[in-house]
Design a protein around this motif. Structure first.
Motif, PDB file in Angstrom:
ATOM      1  N   PHE A 191      32.534  50.290  -0.838  1.00  0.00           N
ATOM      2  CA  PHE A 191      32.392  48.861  -0.563  1.00  0.00           C
ATOM      3  C   PHE A 191      33.751  48.166  -0.623  1.00  0.00           C
ATOM      4  CE2 PHE A 191      32.026  44.546  -2.251  1.00  0.00           C
ATOM      5  CZ  PHE A 191      31.163  43.949  -1.348  1.00  0.00           C
ATOM      6  N   ALA A 192      34.534  48.451  -1.663  1.00  0.00           N
ATOM      7  CA  ALA A 192      35.853  47.834  -1.805  1.00  0.00           C
ATOM      8  C   ALA A 192      36.746  48.189  -0.623  1.00  0.00           C
ATOM      9  CB  ALA A 192      36.497  48.288  -3.117  1.00  0.00           C
ATOM     10  N   ASN A 193      36.735  49.446  -0.228  1.00  0.00           N
ATOM     11  CA  ASN A 193      37.559  49.894   0.888  1.00  0.00           C
ATOM     12  C   ASN A 193      37.140  49.215   2.189  1.00  0.00           C
ATOM     13  OD1 ASN A 193      39.564  51.888   2.051  1.00  0.00           O
ATOM     14  ND2 ASN A 193      37.730  52.536   3.144  1.00  0.00           N
ATOM     15  N   GLU A 194      35.845  49.101   2.406  1.00  0.00           N
ATOM     16  CA  GLU A 194      35.346  48.480   3.638  1.00  0.00           C
ATOM     17  C   GLU A 194      35.665  46.988   3.707  1.00  0.00           C
ATOM     18  OE1 GLU A 194      31.449  51.345   4.487  1.00  0.00           O
ATOM     19  OE2 GLU A 194      31.200  49.422   3.452  1.00  0.00           O
ATOM     20  N   ASN A 195      35.874  46.365   2.546  1.00  0.00           N
ATOM     21  CA  ASN A 195      36.111  44.922   2.509  1.00  0.00           C
ATOM     22  C   ASN A 195      37.551  44.556   2.168  1.00  0.00           C
ATOM     23  OD1 ASN A 195      33.327  43.371   2.758  1.00  0.00           O
ATOM     24  ND2 ASN A 195      32.939  45.262   1.633  1.00  0.00           N
ATOM     25  N   GLU A 249      43.513  42.506  -5.457  1.00  0.00           N
ATOM     26  CA  GLU A 249      42.362  41.627  -5.289  1.00  0.00           C
ATOM     27  C   GLU A 249      41.058  42.355  -5.581  1.00  0.00           C
ATOM     28  OE1 GLU A 249      40.299  38.717  -1.887  1.00  0.00           O
ATOM     29  OE2 GLU A 249      42.144  39.835  -1.434  1.00  0.00           O
ATOM     30  N   VAL A 250      40.148  41.672  -6.277  1.00  0.00           N
ATOM     31  CA  VAL A 250      38.847  42.249  -6.616  1.00  0.00           C
ATOM     32  C   VAL A 250      37.732  41.271  -6.275  1.00  0.00           C
ATOM     33  CG1 VAL A 250      39.915  43.485  -8.552  1.00  0.00           C
ATOM     34  CG2 VAL A 250      38.696  41.342  -8.987  1.00  0.00           C
ATOM     35  N   ASP A 251      36.525  41.807  -6.239  1.00  0.00           N
ATOM     36  CA  ASP A 251      35.326  40.977  -6.124  1.00  0.00           C
ATOM     37  C   ASP A 251      34.202  41.694  -6.858  1.00  0.00           C
ATOM     38  OD1 ASP A 251      33.495  39.006  -5.423  1.00  0.00           O
ATOM     39  OD2 ASP A 251      34.195  38.900  -3.344  1.00  0.00           O
ATOM     40  N   LEU A 252      33.048  41.078  -6.932  1.00  0.00           N
ATOM     41  CA  LEU A 252      31.898  41.679  -7.598  1.00  0.00           C
ATOM     42  C   LEU A 252      31.236  42.701  -6.680  1.00  0.00           C
ATOM     43  CD1 LEU A 252      30.221  38.496  -9.126  1.00  0.00           C
ATOM     44  CD2 LEU A 252      31.825  40.065 -10.247  1.00  0.00           C
ATOM     45  N   TYR A 253      30.706  43.764  -7.272  1.00  0.00           N
ATOM     46  CA  TYR A 253      29.880  44.724  -6.542  1.00  0.00           C
ATOM     47  C   TYR A 253      28.453  44.548  -7.042  1.00  0.00           C
ATOM     48  CZ  TYR A 253      28.042  49.117  -4.710  1.00  0.00           C
ATOM     49  OH  TYR A 253      27.304  50.056  -4.043  1.00  0.00           O
ATOM     50  N   CYS A 265      36.567  46.679  -7.516  1.00  0.00           N
ATOM     51  CA  CYS A 265      35.388  45.825  -7.695  1.00  0.00           C
ATOM     52  C   CYS A 265      35.031  45.770  -9.166  1.00  0.00           C
ATOM     53  CB  CYS A 265      34.195  46.366  -6.912  1.00  0.00           C
ATOM     54  SG  CYS A 265      34.246  45.985  -5.152  1.00  0.00           S
ATOM     55  N   LEU A 266      34.400  44.678  -9.550  1.00  0.00           N
ATOM     56  CA  LEU A 266      33.888  44.524 -10.904  1.00  0.00           C
ATOM     57  C   LEU A 266      32.394  44.802 -10.886  1.00  0.00           C
ATOM     58  CD1 LEU A 266      35.772  41.269 -11.991  1.00  0.00           C
ATOM     59  CD2 LEU A 266      36.512  43.667 -12.177  1.00  0.00           C
ATOM     60  N   LEU A 267      31.936  45.565 -11.867  1.00  0.00           N
ATOM     61  CA  LEU A 267      30.544  45.977 -11.945  1.00  0.00           C
ATOM     62  C   LEU A 267      29.765  45.070 -12.893  1.00  0.00           C
ATOM     63  CD1 LEU A 267      31.115  49.841 -12.182  1.00  0.00           C
ATOM     64  CD2 LEU A 267      30.584  48.489 -10.145  1.00  0.00           C
ATOM     65  N   LEU A 268      28.507  44.852 -12.577  1.00  0.00           N
ATOM     66  CA  LEU A 268      27.617  44.022 -13.384  1.00  0.00           C
ATOM     67  C   LEU A 268      26.563  44.892 -14.050  1.00  0.00           C
ATOM     68  CD1 LEU A 268      26.954  41.206 -10.750  1.00  0.00           C
ATOM     69  CD2 LEU A 268      28.655  41.166 -12.590  1.00  0.00           C
ATOM     70  N   ASN A 269      26.065  44.420 -15.194  1.00  0.00           N
ATOM     71  CA  ASN A 269      24.939  45.121 -15.819  1.00  0.00           C
ATOM     72  C   ASN A 269      23.622  44.493 -15.396  1.00  0.00           C
ATOM     73  OD1 ASN A 269      24.658  42.808 -17.385  1.00  0.00           O
ATOM     74  ND2 ASN A 269      25.516  43.733 -19.234  1.00  0.00           N
ATOM     75  N   ASP A 270      22.522  44.978 -15.947  1.00  0.00           N
ATOM     76  CA  ASP A 270      21.214  44.487 -15.528  1.00  0.00           C
ATOM     77  C   ASP A 270      20.902  43.081 -16.036  1.00  0.00           C
ATOM     78  OD1 ASP A 270      21.176  45.581 -18.035  1.00  0.00           O
ATOM     79  OD2 ASP A 270      19.625  47.052 -17.623  1.00  0.00           O
TER      80      ASP A 270
END
Length: 279
Positions: free
Chosen positions: A160-164, A129-133, A169-174
């Motif tokens: 963050f992933a470990n705590e949740n 399972e993943v989510d956005l960071y 996690c998937l990373l976003l650009n600017d």
């Protein structure tokens, strides 16, 4: 043991008080996979390392040929009896001296290796399972496409992933587009279209990314493109997976409430192992 400038020494032999990689993150690196005393995708790793050194204006030694670096990596692996299956990391850093402005651009290198359990690539049949960071963002620039030792976004994202209770996690650009995962490039299957973000979006110019793009283009009735992926696209996807040279392909089974299939991941893993067996 580590390989320090061509000599195998104990790990405590490298003093860090003046080390620029330690002090300023003034270093680049490559992580390779070794199977049966052979470095997979050696040429791709070598040329990316040389390109990375040029980008950060390091002086490339005359003896830094592909054959020399291959010899240095394999000598350590052989010394540690890890030739069957292992991973090795070569870190190249600017030599001591100076503060932000280095006194010179000469380099040293360090190689470390550990054993791997599996030889060929495989798909683990487990939930992933993943989510956005969204605490920090990757910038769309050349530095984002190479492997430097400045990985603080990946570190904080992993925490963050470990705590949740997330696997990644998937990373976003600017521009708030999806760029990559914490440990690899991201691919998305949407109908008959396989999409990965272009390097210009700020993603790593991954070695395994290159292999998967080439293999996917050989699959009949599958369109393979490099296009921008927005967070909204993830909810519409049929399949998501992450690629890196150590794992190969890691299918994502869940993003928020969306559950994904793994058929293309399995098919590409089979083709990847076939390619390794013939090279």
């Amino acid at each position: 043991m580590i390989n320090f400038n061509g000599t195998i020494v104990s790990e405590d032999a490298n003093i860090l008080t003046q080390n620029r990689a330690f002090l300023y993150g003034d270093a680049v690196f490559e992580t390779v996979k070794i199977l049966n005393n052979k470095i997979l995708f050696l040429e791709d790793h070598y040329f990316r390392l040389m390109s990375s050194m040029r980008v950060v204006r390091m002086e490339i030694p005359m003896n830094f040929t592909m054959e020399y670096l291959e010899e240095q990596i394999l000598s350590l692996v052989k010394k540690k009896a890890l030739t069957d299956s292992s991973r090795a990391r070569i870190t190249v850093y600017r030599n001591d001296g100076g503060y932000y402005l280095p006194q010179n651009n000469t380099v040293s290198f360090l190689i470390h290796s550990i054993a791997l359990e599996n030889t060929l690539y495989s798909i683990e049949k487990k939930q992933y399972e993943v989510d956005l960071y969204k605490d920090f963002y990757i910038t769309k620039q050349l530095l984002s496409s190479i492997k430097t030792t400045n990985k603080i976004i990946n570190i904080t994202g992993s925490i963050f992933a470990n705590e949740n209770g997330l696997d990644n996690c998937l990373l976003l650009n600017d521009s708030k587009n999806v760029v990559e995962a914490l440990q690899g490039n991201i691919f998305m299957l949407l109908g008959s279209k396989l999409i990965t973000p272009p390097v210009s979006e700020g993603c790593l110019n991954g070695v395994m990314r290159k292999q998967i793009l080439a293999l996917a283009k050989k699959i009949e009735n599958l369109e393979v493109v490099e296009e921008v992926i927005s967070p909204f696209d993830l909810q519409k996807a049929d399949e998501l997976f992450i690629t890196n040279v150590i794992k190969g392909i890691q299918p994502i089974t869940q993003y928020r409430k969306k559950v994904f299939t793994t058929a293309i991941s399995v098919q590409l893993t089979e083709k990847l192992n076939e390619m390794i067996g013939t090279t």
